[in-house]
Design a protein around this motif. Structure first.
Motif, short mmCIF file in Angstrom:
data_model
loop_
_atom_site.label_atom_id
_atom_site.label_comp_id
_atom_site.label_asym_id
_atom_site.label_seq_id
_atom_site.Cartn_x
_atom_site.Cartn_y
_atom_site.Cartn_z
N LEU A 200 0.77 -1.36 0.06
CA LEU A 200 -0.11 0.00 -0.06
C LEU A 200 0.78 1.16 0.06
O LEU A 200 0.39 2.17 -0.25
CB LEU A 200 -0.96 -0.09 1.16
N ASP A 201 2.17 1.08 0.37
CA ASP A 201 2.99 2.26 0.43
C ASP A 201 3.66 2.28 -1.20
O ASP A 201 4.50 3.16 -1.19
CB ASP A 201 4.14 2.21 1.27
N ARG A 202 3.07 1.56 -2.16
CA ARG A 202 3.62 1.70 -3.54
C ARG A 202 4.96 0.90 -3.71
O ARG A 202 5.55 1.12 -5.01
CB ARG A 202 3.73 3.04 -4.10
N PHE A 211 7.88 1.48 -9.37
CA PHE A 211 6.81 1.20 -7.92
C PHE A 211 5.52 0.97 -8.46
O PHE A 211 5.29 0.92 -9.73
CB PHE A 211 7.18 2.38 -7.07
N ASP A 215 -1.79 4.02 -7.41
CA ASP A 215 -1.76 5.32 -6.79
C ASP A 215 -2.81 5.44 -5.78
O ASP A 215 -3.53 6.32 -5.81
CB ASP A 215 -1.63 6.52 -7.74
N HIS A 217 -2.83 6.73 -2.86
CA HIS A 217 -3.62 7.90 -2.15
C HIS A 217 -4.45 8.94 -2.97
O HIS A 217 -5.45 9.49 -2.41
CB HIS A 217 -2.23 8.73 -1.88
N LEU A 218 -4.40 8.82 -4.17
CA LEU A 218 -5.27 9.79 -4.77
C LEU A 218 -6.49 8.85 -5.49
O LEU A 218 -7.35 9.57 -6.28
CB LEU A 218 -4.68 10.34 -6.06
N LEU A 222 -8.65 9.92 -8.59
CA LEU A 222 -8.04 10.21 -9.84
C LEU A 222 -7.66 8.96 -10.36
O LEU A 222 -7.12 7.73 -9.97
CB LEU A 222 -6.54 10.57 -9.29
N ILE A 223 -8.37 8.89 -11.77
CA ILE A 223 -8.21 7.64 -12.61
C ILE A 223 -7.09 7.81 -13.68
O ILE A 223 -7.40 8.84 -14.43
CB ILE A 223 -9.75 7.25 -13.17
N LYS A 224 -6.03 7.50 -13.25
CA LYS A 224 -4.83 7.55 -14.15
C LYS A 224 -5.09 7.22 -15.42
O LYS A 224 -5.73 5.77 -15.84
CB LYS A 224 -3.57 7.06 -13.87
N ASN A 487 5.72 1.42 -12.44
CA ASN A 487 5.43 2.58 -13.10
C ASN A 487 6.56 3.17 -13.77
O ASN A 487 6.47 4.51 -14.18
CB ASN A 487 4.91 3.34 -11.82
N PHE B 211 8.12 8.14 -7.34
CA PHE B 211 9.22 7.95 -6.46
C PHE B 211 10.43 8.65 -7.42
O PHE B 211 10.37 9.31 -8.38
CB PHE B 211 9.50 6.61 -6.71
N ASN B 487 8.93 10.30 -10.54
CA ASN B 487 8.70 9.47 -11.59
C ASN B 487 7.44 9.41 -12.35
O ASN B 487 7.17 8.23 -13.21
CB ASN B 487 9.67 8.18 -11.58
N LYS B 682 -7.55 15.13 -16.01
CA LYS B 682 -6.50 15.01 -14.79
C LYS B 682 -6.58 16.19 -13.89
O LYS B 682 -6.89 16.00 -12.84
CB LYS B 682 -5.02 14.75 -15.28
N MET B 685 -10.30 16.10 -12.30
CA MET B 685 -10.20 15.24 -11.33
C MET B 685 -9.52 15.66 -10.00
O MET B 685 -9.97 15.44 -8.84
CB MET B 685 -9.76 13.67 -11.73
N ILE B 689 -10.48 16.58 -5.71
CA ILE B 689 -9.80 16.31 -4.54
C ILE B 689 -9.54 17.52 -3.76
O ILE B 689 -9.87 17.55 -2.66
CB ILE B 689 -8.49 15.44 -4.87
N PHE B 734 -0.44 5.61 4.83
CA PHE B 734 0.22 5.40 3.59
C PHE B 734 0.10 6.55 2.65
O PHE B 734 0.34 6.48 1.49
CB PHE B 734 -0.20 4.07 2.83
N PRO B 736 1.70 9.59 0.98
CA PRO B 736 2.73 9.79 0.29
C PRO B 736 3.86 10.65 0.92
O PRO B 736 3.48 11.61 1.95
CB PRO B 736 2.57 10.22 -1.10
N PRO B 740 8.42 4.79 3.76
CA PRO B 740 7.69 3.74 4.02
C PRO B 740 8.08 3.50 5.60
O PRO B 740 7.24 2.85 6.24
CB PRO B 740 8.01 2.58 3.10
N ASN B 743 6.30 4.23 8.80
CA ASN B 743 4.90 4.01 8.59
C ASN B 743 4.93 3.41 10.31
O ASN B 743 5.52 2.57 10.67
CB ASN B 743 4.36 3.10 7.81
#
Lengths: 743, 743
Positions: A200-202, A211, A215, A217-218, A222-224, A487, B211, B487, B682, B685, B689, B734, B736, B740, B743
Motif C-alpha cells: 500500500l506504500d507503493r 513502484f 496510486d 492515495h489519489l 484520480l483515474i490515471k 510505474n 518516486f 517518476n 487530470k 479530477m 480532490i 500510507f 505519500p 515507508p 509508517n
C-alpha cells in the motif's frame, strides 16, 4: 503508436504535375513530423504489443481496407464500447483513418454481435462453431449474409466480442490474410490472473520496474490513463483477473476507506472483463480491532469474513475473491489456532460463495522448525487434504517445489491432488533471474513445466492437463503470474520484460502453446514483422532462458543467490537464522562433492514424484543433467555424459552462459535498423549490465566452489577477476524489490 | 508538440490523375493523424513547457521561416551540440522541418558564437551588450553582417549560447516578433539549484509525484532518456545545479560504488550547464568505518573530507559541492563534538575549495531542548556567526522562520547577516500546501517573500536584494528549490505542479520577475497561447495561493497539519514528544483566544526583525491581518478591520477558501476547448480532490476551534459534515512523502 518505416518516396514523386511543389512540401513536412515524433518523448515502450504499426504494403493495406469498410455493433454494452475504441485506435494507427460506424449492416462490414443477437438463420449456420467455444470464446468468420460480405466477430458474451476484436487486430498486426478468415478460440483456463505483490506504500515486493502503478492515495478520484492502458493490455491477451495487493498482505486494504479505492479500479477494469481480487490477511479480524481471534472455526470470525465479503460485493458486484498466503514465511494463518489449511480456506470460501467469489489458497509453505527437506514440505502438508477443500477454492502452487529458480523440476503436487483444483503460480517478475536488467524469455521456462509429464495418471499426464482441469475433470481452473509491472514508463523496465507479461497471458489462455510462436507474435506486434528480425531475435529469446541457468545455476544448482534481495551470487551464505534460507543448505558443497541428495539415500523428495520419474532420477546416470545436482550429491570428479568431470562441466557451463550473453550483444547490435533508437539503446545498455553480472556470477561461484573441488578451471574459462573475499564483501543495501524498511 | 504518426503516402501514387483530390485526402489523413496522436499514450505531460506547439498562423510561420533559414555554429562544444539538438527538436515541432545547418554563414541565418569567436569588428560593435551580461548571460540580436541579415545568439561562454537558444525558442513559443529582436539577459543569482530530497531506495521525502527519478540500481550503465529530458527542462529555465540526494543524508552516496553512479549523471548533465551536488552526512567518516570521530577540528577528520573531495573531483571535475543539514531534526553535526556550525561548514569548505566546490549549509535548526520559540532559534544560533564562514560557504535559509507554511513572514535572518552569503531555500514540493493534488501556484508566494522589505539596511532592503547579493555586495549567491519532481509520467503529478518548477527556475534567474508574467509564459508554452485561456487561467493561478491559505491556515495560523505526513488538518495534535512538533504549540487556542504572541509580551520573536516591522507588528491593529495570529494571541471576539469578530473572520475565510476552489472548478470546466483531453481530465479530477480536502480543512478546523470560541458559525458557513471525533479519527498510514519505514 507507429512510425512510418518504409516510406517509398519514388512512389509519389513522378507524374504529379501542377501541385507538385506544394505537394512535395506537404510530404516533407509530414515526413519530418514522423522522424521527429521520437525526439521529445518516445512512447513506444508504453504501448507494449499494441503498437498497431502502420500497414505499409500496398496490397495488404488495400486488401484490408477493401475487406473492412465499416463496422456495426449489435451490442451496445460498455465492453463493446471498448472494442469500438480499440478498433478506432488501431485503424488510425494501421491506416491513418477512422473506421466508419454504421447502425445498419453494410456490405464489407465488420460485425460484432453476440450469438443471441444474431438472426436465427445465422445462429443455425454457426451452430457448430458456437458448440466449439465456451463462455469467453469467440469466432471470427468471413461469411455472406443477405448478399453482403461480412466479417463477423461473434461470441456468447460481450467479453468474447472484445477478445475477438483483439484477436482480429492481432491478425492484422501479423499481416495475416483475412479474406477467408475462420477462427474459433476459447480460453482453456478460467482464471487467468496477475498477482501484484504491491504494497500500500507503493513499494513492490520483487518489483524491478519502479513502484506500484496503483496510486492509492489519489484513488478513488484520480483515474490515471495508465489504468486504462493496463486493462487494454491485459484484455488483449485474455488476462481476466488481477490481484491488486501483495500476498504478504495488509488488512487495511479491506477497510471501507480502501474498498472505495478498489471499487474505482474495478469500475475501470470491468468493461475489459477483468475481475479484481485482493489478498486477505488471515488475521484481519484481529488487526481491525473487531475481534480477539482469527480462529477459522470461531463463529464470530466466520461471521466477520461473511460480513466483509458482503461489504465488498456491495461496492464491487463482480469482485473476484481472495488470494491468501497463510502460515508461510511469517504470515498468520489457521495453524496459529491449531486449525488446518482446509479450515482456513473453506471459511473464506463460505463467505465468498454466495457472491460467486473464489479463494486462491497458496501451497507455498515450509517451516523453519521442520527438519524435512524444504522441497518436500508443501506436498507433505497439502496432499493429505486432497478432496477436502470447498468447491470455490483453488490451491495455488508454484511451478517448482522451491521458489521460482532459473530451473526447477515441476512441483510434485501437480497430479498428486486429483480431487482438488490446482492453480499454477508462475513468477513473471525476475526475482531470481536477473531482475529487470537481464533479457530472459520466461515463456520458454513456463512451457518446460507445462509440458512435463507427471505420469500421475499414466503417460501423458502433463502439468498443463492438471492445470486446465482435463486430467481429472476439474470445473474450476486457473493460472497466476506474479507481475513484473511497475510505474516505469515502459511498464517492465527491460523492453523484453514485456514479452514475459505477454507470454504469461498467452499461456494462461492456452497452456499448450509453443513459446516460439508466442515470441514471434510478440516481436511482430512490438517491434517489426521483418522476417530476418523476427527469426534472429526469437532465436535469441528462446536461448536466453538457458543462458541465465548456465551463468547462475547450472546442472541443477539452485537458491544460491545473495540474501534478501537475491541480487547476485551468494553461494557462501550460511549464517541466516532459518537453515533453509541459506544457499549452503541447497548446494551442500564440500570436499567430497556438491548437490542435494534427494534420492532414497538422501531426503527422498524424489518419492513425491510418480514413476518412471522416481526410478529414472534415483540414478545419476539416468537423471537429466539439468537436474543432476537438484537430486544428487556427486563427487567433483564425477564423470558426466561427455566424458568430462562434473567440475569441468560446471565451470564450462558458467563460461558458456557468459559467452551466450556476449553473443546476444552481438546479435542485438545487428538489429539496430529494425528498432527505434530509444528501445534499441535501452536494450543495448541493459545487455551490458547482464554481461557484467553474468561474469560476476561465474567468477564468484567458481571461486567459491573451487575451494571444495580443489581442481583447476578448464582452459577456456578465464581466472576470476577478483578473489573470493571481494565477492563476499559486496553489499547492495538498496537493491530493488525489497521493502525499504527491510534494509 | 504535434506528432504525425504512421502517415503513409503510397496510395497517393496510384491516383495521379486527380492530384488535387488526393492532395486534400493527404491533408485530411494528416489531420486525422494529428487528432489521433494522443489516442494511445499522451506525452504532452512529459514534455513540460517544451511543447514547441506547431505554429499554425500563416503570417507568423512564414515570417519565422523567412527570418531563419539556416543555422551556423562557431562553437563545436558538447553544449552547443545540445543547442543544435534543441533547435532541431523545436523546428520539427514548430514547422515540421529541419533547420539547415551551414558551416559558412548565409543570409538569414541564426548564428551561435561566443564573444571571442566573433570577428573583431562585431565584438567591437556589441561591446555595450557584452558589458551588460555576465559569464552565464547571452545576447540575441538581429543585425547586418557583411551584407547578410543575421540572427545572432552570442555569449561569453558556451552555456550562454544554450541559454540564449532556449530564450530564442521561448520567443517563438510565445509568438513574439523576431524581426528586430534585441535581448540581453543574465542570471542575477549564481547558484540556481534544485534540492532533491531523494533517498537511495528511491523513496522521496515529501515527494508526491511517485518516486525518485534516479534509478540508482541501474546506474552507471543505464542512462534513461528521462535524465536527458530533465536536463533540458532545467537548462531551459536556467537551473544550473542539482543536489541529487536527501538532506536527511545517507553516507553511502559518498562511497566509490555510488560516486561512479553520480558521475554517470554528471556526465549527462554537464553539457546542459548543470552541476551535480550531493548531501554530505556529517558523520560519514564514522559511518564508513574509517574513523571513530567526525569532530570537525580533528586533523584526521579534516583529512578524510579532503580525501573524499579529491576522490569525487577525480571522477567529476565540475562537482558542485555539498549540501549539509547538520544538528537539525536528529541529523549529526558539529554540535555533537562541542563544535559550532562555523567549524563544521568551514571544514567541508576547506576540502572543497581547491576544486572550486561550495558548501550549502542549512540554517534550518531548532532544538527540542530549547524552550525558546522555534521561530527564533535559527536566527539566535546563526546571526552571531556572521562573517565567520569561509568564502565558499552559503548559508541556506528557508523563506520563513518555521517550515514552508502556506504563508509565513520572511525569515529574520535575511538582512541580519550582512557579512555572510545567504541562499534562499524555497520548497517547490507542496509538503504543507496540498501535496500534488492541490492546484497552488507557488511563484506568487515566492514573489511575496522576495519583494518584502527587510529594512535591515534602510528602506528598500528587500529579500531579493539579500539573495542576489546586491544589498551587501556578495560574490557568492544562490537560490534552492526543494524539487516536486518524481517518476510520474508528467514529472510532478499535478499538471500545474510543473508551473512551480518552472517558476522557481525563472525566479532563481531573476528574483525581481513578476509571478503573473511567469504564469502567462508557462501557460503559453505548456497549453495554449489563446488570449482568453491565458488570461483566465493565469488569474486562477495567481488566486490559487491565497485560496490554500484561506482553507488551511487563514490569518496567520500555521503548522496545524496532521502529524508526520502533514496530510490534512490536525490542530488538535498535542501528544508528540517534541513540543514544537505539536500544532497546539503554534495556534495556542484556548477559551481566551487564539494565536502565538511573538511580541514583547510573548516570545518577542518580533525583535529579530528591523524597524518599522517591529513597531508595526507589535500592535495587532497595525499588523497585516494575514500575519495576525502569527504574532498575536487575540480574543475570539477581537474586532477586525471589517468590524467583525476574529471568529467571524476566521470562519468566513475558511469558507471563502472552499468557495474559491469551487470557482476554480467552474473556471477550468470552461477551458476544455483549449486543453488536450488527458491533461484536462487530470486537472478536473484533481480539483475534485482539492475541493473535498478544502471542505475537510474547513470543517475539521472550525469544529476544533469552535470548542474554544464557543461562538456560532456565521450564516454563510455550512455546519461541518461530521463531528470533531470523526476528523480526529482519520488515519492515513500510507500518505505519500514519508519513508515507508516511518509508517
Amino acid at each position: 503508436m507507429v512510425i512510418l518505416s518504409n516510406f517509398r518516396f519514388s512512389d509519389v514523386s513522378h507524374s504529379v504535375k501542377l501541385p507538385k511543389m506544394k505537394f512535395y512540401k506537404t510530404l516533407i513536412i509530414c515526413l519530418l513530423f514522423l522522424s521527429s515524433s521520437l525526439s521529445i518523448y518516445a512512447q513506444k515502450g508504453h504501448d507494449l504489443w499494441l503498437q498497431y504499426a502502420e500497414i505499409t504494403g500496398d496490397n495488404l493495406k488495400n486488401t484490408y481496407l477493401d475487406e473492412i469498410q465499416s463496422v456495426t455493433f449489435s451490442s451496445q454494452s460498455e465492453t463493446t464500447g471498448k472494442a469500438q475504441e480499440e478498433l478506432q485506435i488501431a485503424w488510425r494507427s494501421f491506416f491513418g483513418q477512422e473506421l466508419a460506424v454504421n447502425t445498419t449492416l453494410q456490405n464489407k462490414a465488420l460485425w460484432l454481435a453476440t450469438e443471441k443477437e444474431l438472426p436465427k438463420p445465422l445462429q443455425q449456420q454457426l451452430k457448430t462453431d458456437f458448440a466449439h467455444i465456451n463462455e469467453e470464446g469467440f469466432l471470427i468468420k468471413k461469411l455472406q449474409f443477405k448478399g453482403k460480405a461480412i466479417m463477423l466477430i461473434s461470441a456468447k458474451k460481450e467479453i468474447g466480442l472484445l477478445y475477438g476484436t483483439f484477436r482480429f487486430l492481432k491478425e492484422l498486426q501479423l499481416h495475416q490474410p483475412i479474406e477467408k478468415i475462420a477462427i474459433t478460440d476459447s480460453p482453456k483456463i478460467q482464471k487467468r490472473v496477475l498477482n501484484h505483490w504491491d504494497n500500500l506504500d507503493r513499494t513492490v515486493e520483487r518489483g524491478y520496474a519502479g513502484f506500484s502503478i496503483w496510486d492509492w492515495h489519489l484513488l478513488p478520484e484520480l483515474i490515471k490513463p495508465e489504468y486504462i492502458d493496463y486493462a487494454r493490455a491485459n484484455a488483449s491477451v485474455g488476462i481476466n483477473g488481477t490481484v491488486l495487493t501483495n500476498v504478504n498482505a495488509n488488512s487495511l486494504v479491506l477497510s471501507p476507506q480502501y474498498i472505495e479505492k478498489v471499487q474505482a479500479l474495478a469500475d475501470v477494469f470491468r468493461p475489459y472483463g477483468i475481475q479484481v481480487y485482493l489478498t486477505a490477511r488471515f488475521s484481519s479480524p484481529v488487526e481491525t480491532g473487531d475481534l480477539e481471534t482469527a480462529d477459522p472455526l470461531d463463529p464470530e470470525v466466520r461471521k466477520w469474513w461473511k460480513n466483509k465479503a458482503d461489504e465488498i460485493y456491495q461496492s464491487i458486484p463482480d469482485f473476484g475473491g481472495f488470494l491468501v498466503k497463510a502460515n508461510s514465511e511469517g504470515q498468520p494463518g489457521p495453524n496459529n489456532y491449531g486449525r488446518t489449511h482446509v479450515d482456513g480456506a473453506n471459511m473464506m470460501a463460505e463467505a465468498l460463495a454466495p457472491h460467486n467469489g473464489i479463494v486462491m489458497w497458496r501451497a507455498f509453505v515450509y517451516s523453519e522448525d521442520d527438519p524435512e527437506d524444504r522441497a518436500k514440505q508443501a506436498y507433505s502438508e497439502f496432499v493429505p487434504f486432497d478432496g477436502q477443500f470447498a468447491e470455490n477454492v483453488l490451491i495455488q502452487v508454484k511451478n517448482g517445489p522451491i521458489d521460482f529458480q532459473p530451473r526447477e523440476p515441476f512441483h510434485p503436487i501437480f497430479g498428486a491432488m486429483p480431487d482438488t483444483p490446482l492453480m499454477m503460480e508462475f513468477q513473471i517478475t525476475q526475482e531470481y533471474l536477473g531482475f529487470s536488467s537481464h533479457l530472459v524469455y520466461l515463456p520458454k521456462m513456463f512451457q518446460e513445466t507445462l509440458e512435463t509429464d507427471t505420469y500421475t495418471a499414466g503417460k501423458n499426464s502433463t502439468v498443463a492437463k492438471v492445470i486446465d482441469g482435463s486430467l481429472s475433470h476439474k470445473k474450476l481452473t486457473g493460472m497466476a503470474g506474479v507481475a513484473n509491472i511497475g510505474n516505469e514508463s515502459n511498464w517492465t523496465g527491460h523492453p523484453f520484460g514485456q514479452a514475459n507479461w505477454y507470454g504469461f497471458g498467452r499461456l494462461a489462455w492456452n497452456p499448450y502453446l509453443d513459446s516460439r510462436t508466442i515470441a514471434e507474435d510478440w516481436l511482430k506486434m512490438t517491434f517489426s514483422t521483418d522476417e530476418e528480425f523476427v527469426r534472429t531475435v526469437s532465436d535469441m529469446m528462446l536461448q536466453s532462458r538457458e543462458s541465465v541457468v548456465k551463468y547462475m545455476t547450472p546442472l541443477g544448482l539452485h537458491h544460491i543467490m545473495a540474501t534478501g534481495h537475491h541480487y547476485g551470487p551468494g553461494p557462501w551464505v550460511s549464517n541466516l537464522s532459518r537453515p533453509e534460507w541459506n544457499p549452503v543448505y541447497y548446494h551442500k558443497a564440500d570436499s567430497l562433492g556438491v548437490g542435494f541428495d534427494r534420492t532414497t539415500s538422501g531426503s527422498d523428495a524424489l518419492s513425491q514424484y510418480a514413476n518412471p520419474i522416481q526410478q529414472e532420477y534415483e540414478n545419476p546416470e539416468t537423471t537429466p543433467e539439468e537436474f543432476l545436482l537438484w537430486f544428487h550429491h556427486l563427487p567433483w570428479d564425477y564423470q558426466m555424459k561427455n566424458g568430462k568431470t562434473l567440475w569441468f562441466n560446471m565451470s564450462s557451463t558458467y563460461q558458456e552462459g557468459v559467452e551466450e550473453v556476449q553473443k546476444m550483444i552481438q546479435t542485438w547490435q545487428g538489429m539496430k535498423k529494425f528498432v527505434d533508437e530509444q528501445r534499441f539503446q535501452k536494450v543495448s545498455m541493459l545487455l551490458q549490465i547482464q554481461l557484467k553480472e553474468a561474469r560476476w556470477w561465474r567468477d564468484a561461484c567458481l571461486s567459491y566452489f573451487k575451494q571444495f573441488s580443489k581442481m583447476e578451471l578448464p582452459e577456456n574459462v578465464p581466472q576470476p577477476e577478483h578473489n573470493l573475499d571481494y565477492y563476499k564483501s559486496l553489499k547492495f543495501p538498496f537493491a530493488p524489490g525489497i521493502r525499504p524498511s527491510w534494509n
